[in-house]
Write a protein that holds these residues in place. Structure first.
Motif, PDB file in Angstrom:
ATOM      1  N   ASN A 188       0.834  -1.197   0.000  1.00 17.13           N
ATOM      2  CA  ASN A 188       0.000   0.000   0.000  1.00 17.13           C
ATOM      3  C   ASN A 188       0.876   1.257   0.000  1.00 17.13           C
ATOM      4  OD1 ASN A 188      -1.614   2.005   2.310  1.00 17.13           O
ATOM      5  ND2 ASN A 188      -2.568   1.529   0.362  1.00 17.13           N
ATOM      6  N   TYR A 189       0.803   2.009  -1.092  1.00 12.29           N
ATOM      7  CA  TYR A 189       1.593   3.232  -1.213  1.00 12.29           C
ATOM      8  C   TYR A 189       0.737   4.495  -1.093  1.00 12.29           C
ATOM      9  CZ  TYR A 189       5.539   0.426  -2.848  1.00 12.29           C
ATOM     10  OH  TYR A 189       6.565  -0.485  -2.934  1.00 12.29           O
ATOM     11  N   GLY A 190      -0.566   4.387  -1.294  1.00 17.00           N
ATOM     12  CA  GLY A 190      -1.428   5.548  -1.194  1.00 17.00           C
ATOM     13  C   GLY A 190      -2.106   5.889  -2.508  1.00 17.00           C
ATOM     14  N   LYS A 191      -3.189   6.630  -2.404  1.00 16.59           N
ATOM     15  CA  LYS A 191      -4.010   6.953  -3.566  1.00 16.59           C
ATOM     16  C   LYS A 191      -3.261   7.796  -4.592  1.00 16.59           C
ATOM     17  CE  LYS A 191      -8.589   8.745  -4.821  1.00 16.59           C
ATOM     18  NZ  LYS A 191      -9.854   9.303  -4.315  1.00 16.59           N
ATOM     19  N   SER A 192      -2.431   8.719  -4.142  1.00 18.12           N
ATOM     20  CA  SER A 192      -1.700   9.573  -5.082  1.00 18.12           C
ATOM     21  C   SER A 192      -0.789   8.748  -5.977  1.00 18.12           C
ATOM     22  CB  SER A 192      -0.881  10.619  -4.318  1.00 18.12           C
ATOM     23  OG  SER A 192      -1.717  11.552  -3.684  1.00 18.12           O
ATOM     24  N   GLN A 193      -0.064   7.811  -5.366  1.00 17.76           N
ATOM     25  CA  GLN A 193       0.841   6.964  -6.141  1.00 17.76           C
ATOM     26  C   GLN A 193       0.066   6.078  -7.119  1.00 17.76           C
ATOM     27  OE1 GLN A 193       2.767   9.096  -3.695  1.00 17.76           O
ATOM     28  NE2 GLN A 193       1.477   7.621  -2.640  1.00 17.76           N
ATOM     29  N   ALA A 194      -1.111   5.603  -6.679  1.00 17.58           N
ATOM     30  CA  ALA A 194      -1.942   4.779  -7.555  1.00 17.58           C
ATOM     31  C   ALA A 194      -2.415   5.585  -8.761  1.00 17.58           C
ATOM     32  CB  ALA A 194      -3.138   4.226  -6.780  1.00 17.58           C
ATOM     33  N   LEU A 195      -2.855   6.813  -8.531  1.00 20.91           N
ATOM     34  CA  LEU A 195      -3.283   7.666  -9.637  1.00 20.91           C
ATOM     35  C   LEU A 195      -2.123   7.972 -10.579  1.00 20.91           C
ATOM     36  CD1 LEU A 195      -5.648  10.194  -7.811  1.00 20.91           C
ATOM     37  CD2 LEU A 195      -6.326   8.494  -9.513  1.00 20.91           C
ATOM     38  N   ASP A 196      -0.957   8.222 -10.019  1.00 20.36           N
ATOM     39  CA  ASP A 196       0.208   8.528 -10.837  1.00 20.36           C
ATOM     40  C   ASP A 196       0.542   7.364 -11.765  1.00 20.36           C
ATOM     41  OD1 ASP A 196       2.414  10.574 -11.221  1.00 20.36           O
ATOM     42  OD2 ASP A 196       3.610   8.783 -10.841  1.00 20.36           O
ATOM     43  N   ALA A 197       0.468   6.136 -11.236  1.00 18.36           N
ATOM     44  CA  ALA A 197       0.730   4.947 -12.059  1.00 18.36           C
ATOM     45  C   ALA A 197      -0.315   4.808 -13.159  1.00 18.36           C
ATOM     46  CB  ALA A 197       0.752   3.702 -11.176  1.00 18.36           C
ATOM     47  N   GLY A 198      -1.575   5.066 -12.809  1.00 19.36           N
ATOM     48  CA  GLY A 198      -2.635   4.991 -13.803  1.00 19.36           C
ATOM     49  C   GLY A 198      -2.499   6.056 -14.874  1.00 19.36           C
ATOM     50  N   PHE A 199      -2.139   7.266 -14.481  1.00 26.32           N
ATOM     51  CA  PHE A 199      -1.962   8.358 -15.437  1.00 26.32           C
ATOM     52  C   PHE A 199      -0.848   8.044 -16.437  1.00 26.32           C
ATOM     53  CE2 PHE A 199      -3.691  11.797 -12.321  1.00 26.32           C
ATOM     54  CZ  PHE A 199      -4.979  11.388 -12.611  1.00 26.32           C
ATOM     55  N   GLU A 200       0.207   7.430 -15.937  1.00 20.93           N
ATOM     56  CA  GLU A 200       1.334   7.115 -16.816  1.00 20.93           C
ATOM     57  C   GLU A 200       0.928   6.122 -17.907  1.00 20.93           C
ATOM     58  OE1 GLU A 200       5.838   5.205 -16.635  1.00 20.93           O
ATOM     59  OE2 GLU A 200       4.841   5.819 -14.773  1.00 20.93           O
ATOM     60  N   LYS A 201       0.055   5.184 -17.568  1.00 16.87           N
ATOM     61  CA  LYS A 201      -0.343   4.137 -18.510  1.00 16.87           C
ATOM     62  C   LYS A 201      -1.521   4.540 -19.401  1.00 16.87           C
ATOM     63  CE  LYS A 201       2.516   0.855 -17.123  1.00 16.87           C
ATOM     64  NZ  LYS A 201       3.520   0.264 -18.047  1.00 16.87           N
ATOM     65  N   ALA A 202      -2.306   5.519 -18.977  1.00 20.65           N
ATOM     66  CA  ALA A 202      -3.548   5.862 -19.682  1.00 20.65           C
ATOM     67  C   ALA A 202      -3.276   6.337 -21.103  1.00 20.65           C
ATOM     68  CB  ALA A 202      -4.306   6.929 -18.906  1.00 20.65           C
ATOM     69  N   GLN A 203      -4.089   5.863 -22.050  1.00 22.23           N
ATOM     70  CA  GLN A 203      -3.917   6.200 -23.459  1.00 22.23           C
ATOM     71  C   GLN A 203      -5.100   6.974 -24.046  1.00 22.23           C
ATOM     72  OE1 GLN A 203      -1.056   5.593 -25.226  1.00 22.23           O
ATOM     73  NE2 GLN A 203      -0.311   5.018 -23.198  1.00 22.23           N
ATOM     74  N   GLY A 204      -6.173   7.119 -23.296  1.00 19.18           N
ATOM     75  CA  GLY A 204      -7.356   7.793 -23.806  1.00 19.18           C
ATOM     76  C   GLY A 204      -7.152   9.282 -24.030  1.00 19.18           C
ATOM     77  N   ASN A 205      -7.932   9.858 -24.937  1.00 19.66           N
ATOM     78  CA  ASN A 205      -7.895  11.310 -25.141  1.00 19.66           C
ATOM     79  C   ASN A 205      -8.460  12.049 -23.931  1.00 19.66           C
ATOM     80  OD1 ASN A 205      -6.855  11.193 -27.815  1.00 19.66           O
ATOM     81  ND2 ASN A 205      -8.893  10.661 -28.568  1.00 19.66           N
ATOM     82  N   VAL A 206      -9.388  11.404 -23.251  1.00 15.13           N
ATOM     83  CA  VAL A 206      -9.965  11.948 -22.013  1.00 15.13           C
ATOM     84  C   VAL A 206      -9.758  10.911 -20.912  1.00 15.13           C
ATOM     85  CG1 VAL A 206     -12.086  12.684 -20.853  1.00 15.13           C
ATOM     86  CG2 VAL A 206     -11.689  13.315 -23.245  1.00 15.13           C
ATOM     87  N   ILE A 207      -9.283  11.375 -19.774  1.00  9.57           N
ATOM     88  CA  ILE A 207      -9.039  10.496 -18.629  1.00  9.57           C
ATOM     89  C   ILE A 207     -10.100  10.771 -17.573  1.00  9.57           C
ATOM     90  CG2 ILE A 207      -7.321   9.635 -17.008  1.00  9.57           C
ATOM     91  CD1 ILE A 207      -6.408   9.663 -19.980  1.00  9.57           C
ATOM     92  N   ILE A 208     -10.781   9.730 -17.131  1.00  8.10           N
ATOM     93  CA  ILE A 208     -11.775   9.843 -16.061  1.00  8.10           C
ATOM     94  C   ILE A 208     -11.239   9.103 -14.838  1.00  8.10           C
ATOM     95  CG2 ILE A 208     -14.140   9.344 -15.335  1.00  8.10           C
ATOM     96  CD1 ILE A 208     -14.159  11.191 -17.684  1.00  8.10           C
ATOM     97  N   THR A 209     -11.249   9.762 -13.689  1.00  7.46           N
ATOM     98  CA  THR A 209     -10.906   9.066 -12.447  1.00  7.46           C
ATOM     99  C   THR A 209     -12.163   8.902 -11.606  1.00  7.46           C
ATOM    100  OG1 THR A 209     -10.343  11.144 -11.302  1.00  7.46           O
ATOM    101  CG2 THR A 209      -8.551   9.973 -12.420  1.00  7.46           C
ATOM    102  N   MET A 210     -12.254   7.779 -10.932  1.00  2.92           N
ATOM    103  CA  MET A 210     -13.356   7.562 -10.004  1.00  2.92           C
ATOM    104  C   MET A 210     -12.916   6.571  -8.938  1.00  2.92           C
ATOM    105  SD  MET A 210     -16.055   5.121 -12.068  1.00  2.92           S
ATOM    106  CE  MET A 210     -16.833   6.550 -12.750  1.00  2.92           C
ATOM    107  N   ASP A 211     -13.637   6.578  -7.826  1.00  2.00           N
ATOM    108  CA  ASP A 211     -13.346   5.642  -6.746  1.00  2.00           C
ATOM    109  C   ASP A 211     -14.020   4.306  -7.038  1.00  2.00           C
ATOM    110  OD1 ASP A 211     -11.874   7.590  -5.426  1.00  2.00           O
ATOM    111  OD2 ASP A 211     -13.606   8.293  -4.280  1.00  2.00           O
ATOM    112  N   ALA A 212     -13.540   3.271  -6.352  1.00  2.00           N
ATOM    113  CA  ALA A 212     -14.025   1.913  -6.624  1.00  2.00           C
ATOM    114  C   ALA A 212     -15.156   1.485  -5.705  1.00  2.00           C
ATOM    115  CB  ALA A 212     -12.860   0.929  -6.500  1.00  2.00           C
ATOM    116  N   ASP A 213     -15.650   2.387  -4.868  1.00  2.00           N
ATOM    117  CA  ASP A 213     -16.619   2.000  -3.843  1.00  2.00           C
ATOM    118  C   ASP A 213     -18.077   2.175  -4.270  1.00  2.00           C
ATOM    119  OD1 ASP A 213     -16.756   4.741  -3.901  1.00  2.00           O
ATOM    120  OD2 ASP A 213     -15.897   5.037  -1.902  1.00  2.00           O
ATOM    121  N   LEU A 214     -18.298   2.455  -5.563  1.00  2.00           N
ATOM    122  CA  LEU A 214     -19.641   2.645  -6.126  1.00  2.00           C
ATOM    123  C   LEU A 214     -20.334   3.919  -5.638  1.00  2.00           C
ATOM    124  CD1 LEU A 214     -21.009  -1.032  -5.998  1.00  2.00           C
ATOM    125  CD2 LEU A 214     -20.259   0.238  -8.024  1.00  2.00           C
TER     126      LEU A 214
END
Length: 318
Positions: free
Chosen positions: A69-95
């Protein structure tokens, strides 16, 4: 690719299948070309096994699993690096974030050319005393200090132009201040959209009251970094010079006063018995240390590399 949905998570095994199905339904009904990137931030339940199965059933599902567990910021940073979409949407996983908001968020970025749209949970289903009231206070302070008139900085549901997520670096616990980070990088078309907030369906929140204390401290940090993060000498060097000159001027005054009294035969006390001697000495030492802090800060910035503050254990479909 039209949209990348980036979802950081920690121990959300019960909600992942339902969240995936909901997002996929919205994407397919709007004929979006999409990817869903789940970032497992060190879950201790079966979240990763669920993501593995989802990635087998749907090639648009991609997964990143952290070593711990590194934290939400690090998780977002990893996701941002990999994302390929023209638009990036972030959301939480808790519905608690509604995927039905995605098409309108996409249009605001892709058609209306906004850089960033932040969700505003105008009506919340959280505990009033532990989350709602502290959140209102926190957001009021963030608005005042940042100059961004957003009602809900901490809302997980946001939409970004691809260039924004590629330009910012999210670390520590700075995920709360992504709009401010974007503004500091020159992206000024930032607005908000009222979004539907839903009561948590499974599990318990992973954030306690300490997040607001940390949030205020992080706000002070980012306010400083936004002004002096790239040129620390402008802050430390300036104040170091002022303090040193004050101390040096006091020392000169003490010396001249001593010589004048000796020359005129006036009885004087030892220089070391004069309290101003210690004030002058302390000021010169502090001034020198502040100046050196600014100089060292400049050297660190020049020589630093972009190390990742997380370790990826596994990846799926990349």
């Amino acid at each position: 690719m039209d949209i990348s949905v980036v979802i950081p998570l920690l121990n959300e095994e019960e909600s992942l299948q339902e969240l995936h199905d909901w997002i996929a339904k919205v994407m397919q009904s709007n004929r979006f070309i999409y990817e869903i990137i789940f970032i497992d931030d060190g879950s201790t339940d079966t979240s990763w096994q669920v993501i593995e199965q989802l990635s087998k059933d749907n090639s648009s599902v991609k997964g990143i699993r952290f070593q711990k567990n590194y934290g939400k910021s690090q998780a977002l940073d990893a996701g941002f690096e990999k994302a390929q979409g023209n638009v990036i949407i972030t959301m939480d996983a808790d519905l608690q974030d509604n995927p039905e908001e995605i098409p309108e968020l996409y249009e605001l970025i892709f058609t209306d050319k906004f850089d960033l749209i932040s969700g505003w949970k105008k009506k919340r289903y959280d505990n009033v005393y532990t989350k709602n009231i502290p959140s209102k206070i926190f957001n009021a302070i963030a608005r005042k200090t940042s100059g961004l008139h957003l009602h809900d900085f901490n809302c997980g549901l946001k939409a970004y132009k691809k260039e924004v997520v590629k330009a910012i670096k999210v670390s520590g616990e700075m995920h709360r201040y992504i709009p401010i980070l974007a503004k500091n990088e020159g992206f000024t078309k930032i607005d908000e959209k009222v979004v539907q907030h839903q009561a948590r369906k499974y599990g318990e929140t992973k954030f306690g009251m300490n997040r607001f204390i940390n949030g205020y401290l992080d706000l002070i940090t980012i306010s400083f970094l936004s002004k002096f993060g790239k040129r620390p000498m402008h802050f430390f060097g300036l104040w170091g010079t002022i303090v040193f000159i004050f101390g040096f001027s006091a020392a000169i005054y003490i010396g001249i006063s001593k010589l004048y009294k000796v020359y005129n035969g006036i009885k004087t006390i030892l220089v070391t018995d004069n309290p101003w001697f210690y004030i002058a000495l302390t000021s010169m030492i502090l001034g020198t240390l502040l100046f050196l802090a600014g100089f060292i800060g400049e050297l660190i910035i020049k020589s630093k590399n972009d190390e990742k503050h997380y370790k990826i254990k596994e990846q799926l479909n990349f």
